[in-house]
Design a protein around this motif. Structure first.
Motif, PDB file in Angstrom:
ATOM      1  N   LEU A  95      44.884  44.528  29.956  1.00  0.00           N
ATOM      2  CA  LEU A  95      46.097  44.122  30.665  1.00  0.00           C
ATOM      3  C   LEU A  95      47.115  43.500  29.707  1.00  0.00           C
ATOM      4  O   LEU A  95      48.312  43.811  29.763  1.00  0.00           O
ATOM      5  CB  LEU A  95      45.749  43.130  31.768  1.00  0.00           C
ATOM      6  CG  LEU A  95      45.011  43.716  32.978  1.00  0.00           C
ATOM      7  CD1 LEU A  95      44.378  42.609  33.809  1.00  0.00           C
ATOM      8  CD2 LEU A  95      45.963  44.533  33.835  1.00  0.00           C
ATOM      9  N   LYS A 107      40.951  41.833  30.823  1.00  0.00           N
ATOM     10  CA  LYS A 107      42.101  41.013  30.448  1.00  0.00           C
ATOM     11  C   LYS A 107      42.711  41.496  29.134  1.00  0.00           C
ATOM     12  O   LYS A 107      43.939  41.486  28.964  1.00  0.00           O
ATOM     13  CB  LYS A 107      41.691  39.539  30.345  1.00  0.00           C
ATOM     14  CG  LYS A 107      41.365  38.919  31.701  1.00  0.00           C
ATOM     15  CD  LYS A 107      40.857  37.488  31.553  1.00  0.00           C
ATOM     16  CE  LYS A 107      40.473  36.892  32.895  1.00  0.00           C
ATOM     17  NZ  LYS A 107      39.950  35.504  32.765  1.00  0.00           N
ATOM     18  N   TYR A 137      43.678  37.384  39.210  1.00  0.00           N
ATOM     19  CA  TYR A 137      42.225  37.459  39.292  1.00  0.00           C
ATOM     20  C   TYR A 137      41.729  36.293  40.120  1.00  0.00           C
ATOM     21  O   TYR A 137      42.198  35.165  39.945  1.00  0.00           O
ATOM     22  CB  TYR A 137      41.608  37.391  37.885  1.00  0.00           C
ATOM     23  CG  TYR A 137      40.096  37.401  37.860  1.00  0.00           C
ATOM     24  CD1 TYR A 137      39.378  38.423  38.456  1.00  0.00           C
ATOM     25  CD2 TYR A 137      39.391  36.372  37.238  1.00  0.00           C
ATOM     26  CE1 TYR A 137      37.994  38.433  38.429  1.00  0.00           C
ATOM     27  CE2 TYR A 137      37.998  36.379  37.195  1.00  0.00           C
ATOM     28  CZ  TYR A 137      37.312  37.404  37.798  1.00  0.00           C
ATOM     29  OH  TYR A 137      35.929  37.420  37.774  1.00  0.00           O
ATOM     30  N   TYR A 179      51.199  42.766  30.407  1.00  0.00           N
ATOM     31  CA  TYR A 179      51.118  42.119  31.715  1.00  0.00           C
ATOM     32  C   TYR A 179      50.698  40.662  31.542  1.00  0.00           C
ATOM     33  O   TYR A 179      49.852  40.352  30.694  1.00  0.00           O
ATOM     34  CB  TYR A 179      50.132  42.866  32.622  1.00  0.00           C
ATOM     35  CG  TYR A 179      50.698  44.170  33.150  1.00  0.00           C
ATOM     36  CD1 TYR A 179      51.057  44.311  34.481  1.00  0.00           C
ATOM     37  CD2 TYR A 179      50.902  45.255  32.293  1.00  0.00           C
ATOM     38  CE1 TYR A 179      51.604  45.500  34.959  1.00  0.00           C
ATOM     39  CE2 TYR A 179      51.445  46.443  32.762  1.00  0.00           C
ATOM     40  CZ  TYR A 179      51.790  46.558  34.087  1.00  0.00           C
ATOM     41  OH  TYR A 179      52.338  47.733  34.552  1.00  0.00           O
ATOM     42  N   GLU A 181      49.567  36.802  33.377  1.00  0.00           N
ATOM     43  CA  GLU A 181      48.790  36.333  34.530  1.00  0.00           C
ATOM     44  C   GLU A 181      49.620  35.455  35.463  1.00  0.00           C
ATOM     45  O   GLU A 181      50.391  34.594  35.035  1.00  0.00           O
ATOM     46  CB  GLU A 181      47.568  35.544  34.060  1.00  0.00           C
ATOM     47  CG  GLU A 181      46.647  35.156  35.215  1.00  0.00           C
ATOM     48  CD  GLU A 181      45.437  34.369  34.773  1.00  0.00           C
ATOM     49  OE1 GLU A 181      44.524  34.180  35.596  1.00  0.00           O
ATOM     50  OE2 GLU A 181      45.404  33.926  33.606  1.00  0.00           O
ATOM     51  N   TRP A 219      49.489  40.170  36.314  1.00  0.00           N
ATOM     52  CA  TRP A 219      48.129  40.453  36.772  1.00  0.00           C
ATOM     53  C   TRP A 219      47.554  39.192  37.391  1.00  0.00           C
ATOM     54  O   TRP A 219      48.031  38.091  37.145  1.00  0.00           O
ATOM     55  CB  TRP A 219      47.245  40.998  35.651  1.00  0.00           C
ATOM     56  CG  TRP A 219      46.971  40.082  34.495  1.00  0.00           C
ATOM     57  CD1 TRP A 219      47.695  39.957  33.355  1.00  0.00           C
ATOM     58  CD2 TRP A 219      45.861  39.177  34.344  1.00  0.00           C
ATOM     59  NE1 TRP A 219      47.125  39.028  32.516  1.00  0.00           N
ATOM     60  CE2 TRP A 219      45.981  38.545  33.084  1.00  0.00           C
ATOM     61  CE3 TRP A 219      44.755  38.857  35.149  1.00  0.00           C
ATOM     62  CZ2 TRP A 219      45.071  37.599  32.621  1.00  0.00           C
ATOM     63  CZ3 TRP A 219      43.845  37.913  34.684  1.00  0.00           C
ATOM     64  CH2 TRP A 219      44.008  37.308  33.429  1.00  0.00           C
ATOM     65  N   GLY A 270      51.302  48.614  42.219  1.00  0.00           N
ATOM     66  CA  GLY A 270      50.193  47.826  41.705  1.00  0.00           C
ATOM     67  C   GLY A 270      48.856  48.403  42.119  1.00  0.00           C
ATOM     68  O   GLY A 270      48.781  49.440  42.784  1.00  0.00           O
ATOM     69  N   ALA A 302      46.875  44.300  39.008  1.00  0.00           N
ATOM     70  CA  ALA A 302      48.137  44.189  38.272  1.00  0.00           C
ATOM     71  C   ALA A 302      49.255  44.785  39.106  1.00  0.00           C
ATOM     72  O   ALA A 302      49.031  45.701  39.907  1.00  0.00           O
ATOM     73  CB  ALA A 302      48.039  44.900  36.921  1.00  0.00           C
TER      74      ALA A 302
END
Length: 421
Positions: A33, A30, A108, A38, A40, A106, A303, A130
């Protein structure tokens, strides 16, 4: 006696002893990113089935054999997401994120595929990925690959190999597909059962076969590179030049294809030989037509996604870092210390941000408490008995280091803990 209920095959627990390594991984990824700008995006775990049929392709293994699909009480067909790119595109279209905008996002979370469980591959598995939308040039392709390369530095992983290829445009692939099918059909007796099934539905996937008996046949197949137009070739050449300039080593693998129908032009994978047959730990590429395919306006996109379990396994294989997750264990001997210990511990957590402290509960002798302190993995034990409380001091015993036991004033304890943690 009733039989114990167990977890569903291929869906496993992440136990408390394992979670520190997951936290370490998540924090490192994280951080990288966010350093690239980027942001979330979180999407639902359940989507309408049509989303994945239209994006992934109805004749892919995922849609045909692996999705967890069910009808809800309204009769709608729903699916546990098998991947997240389609969900990101759906969310972007639905919420107007792509209109005259560049988006770097991004995601997760857990994904679901009903396939044969094996090391690093499960039916519920976690992916982090991402995506960049609204940028058509090879510069963002380079950025995405450099970003993934930064992960390995952050995680201190060595020996990963970058493989790249280009799939050209859909028009270029259509011409190539005809020649490939003609070639493979002429040698159909050499195709295994899986490749026979894919011959007319998804022939490019045959190039990615791991069957050693088909290696010679695949190596002699026509090359997609020979069917690229000038623009696609220039895009790929710029990608290679950018990686060269950045000092990132790569291998051009003309047989590298992606398992999902929506990919075009740049595709890439990071692979390792330390995880057996499941060697890919990060994979991605361009999907410039997907937003339009799902009802939005034409939007270029690129991506990647990474299987978290595989990278956790690789971290363990390489020698995971020491992630001691407890700083101190407060041993409380006597009725009054037991009453005041909970309050003291709470004051310490407030005064020392980030302090990881367990307060002993449940009573017991000094010896039994000290054994629990040692087994907890804490760096130090704080010992507070009736005598220490009367004197306004607390004992400090280092459990992992050869440091002489000492006593300090309770009023000085917070500052002392700040100095050592």
């Amino acid at each position: 006696m009733a039989k114990n209920i167990q977890a569903i095959r291929g869906m496993h627990d992440i136990l408390p002893d394992q979670s520190p390594l997951w936290h370490f991984f998540e924090q490192k990824i994280k951080s990288v990113l966010e350093s690239y700008g980027y942001r979330e995006l979180r999407t639902p775990v359940v989507e309408v089935t049509e989303l994945f049929k239209r994006s992934i392709g109805e004749v892919t293994d995922i849609v045909e054999k692996e999705m967890y699909t069910f009808d809800d009480r309204n009769g709608d067909s729903l699916t546990l997401r098998p991947e997240c790119t389609a969900s990101c595109v759906r969310a972007g279209i639905e919420n107007g994120l792509f209109h005259n905008q560049v988006q770097r996002i991004w995601y997760y979370g857990p994904m679901f595929r009903h396939e044969r469980p094996q090391k690093g591959r499960y039916r519920q598995f976690y992916q982090i990925g991402a995506e960049a939308y609204g940028l058509a040039g090879p510069d963002v392709d380079i950025e995405i690959i450099l970003l993934t390369n930064r992960f390995w530095d952050a995680l201190n992983l060595d020996g990963l190999e970058l493989q790249i290829n280009t799939l050209g445009t859909s028009e270029e692939r259509a011409v190539y597909r005809e020649q490939l099918v003609a070639y493979l059909s002429a040698h159909s007796e050499q195709l295994d059962e899986d490749s026979q099934r894919r011959l007319n539905s998804n022939p490019l996937r045959i190039l990615d076969s791991k069957n050693p008996d088909m290696r010679a046949l695949i190596e002699s197949a026509p090359s997609l590179m020979d069917h690229l137009g000038e623009e696609s070739r220039a895009h790929f050449d710029s990608l290679c030049s950018g990686l060269d300039a950045a000092g990132v080593a790569y291998v051009i693998n003309p047989r590298l294809v992606r398992g999902l129908d929506y990919y075009a032009r740049t595709v890439f994978e990071w692979v390792t030989d330390k995880l057996g047959a499941q060697g890919t730990v990060c994979a991605g590429g361009r999907y410039d037509g997907l937003v339009e395919q799902l009802g939005g306006k034409p939007t270029p996109a690129i991506g990647f996604a990474m299987g978290v379990e595989r990278l956790i396994a690789l971290l363990e294989e390489e020698g995971a870092p020491d992630l001691q997750n407890l700083d101190a264990y407060l041993v409380l001997v006597g009725e009054t210390p037991q009453q005041q210990g909970v309050v003291l511990a709470d004051q310490l957590r407030k005064a020392v941000p980030g302090l990881r402290l367990i307060t002993h509960c449940g009573g017991g002798s000094f010896k039994s408490q000290f054994k629990k302190a040692d087994r907890s993995g804490a760096r130090i034990a704080l010992v507070l008995g009736e005598d220490e409380l009367a004197q306004g001091v607390i004992g400090i015993k280092f459990l992992r280091e050869d440091v002489e036991q000492q006593q300090i004033a309770l009023d000085d304890l917070a500052d002392y803990l700040k100095s050592i943690f």
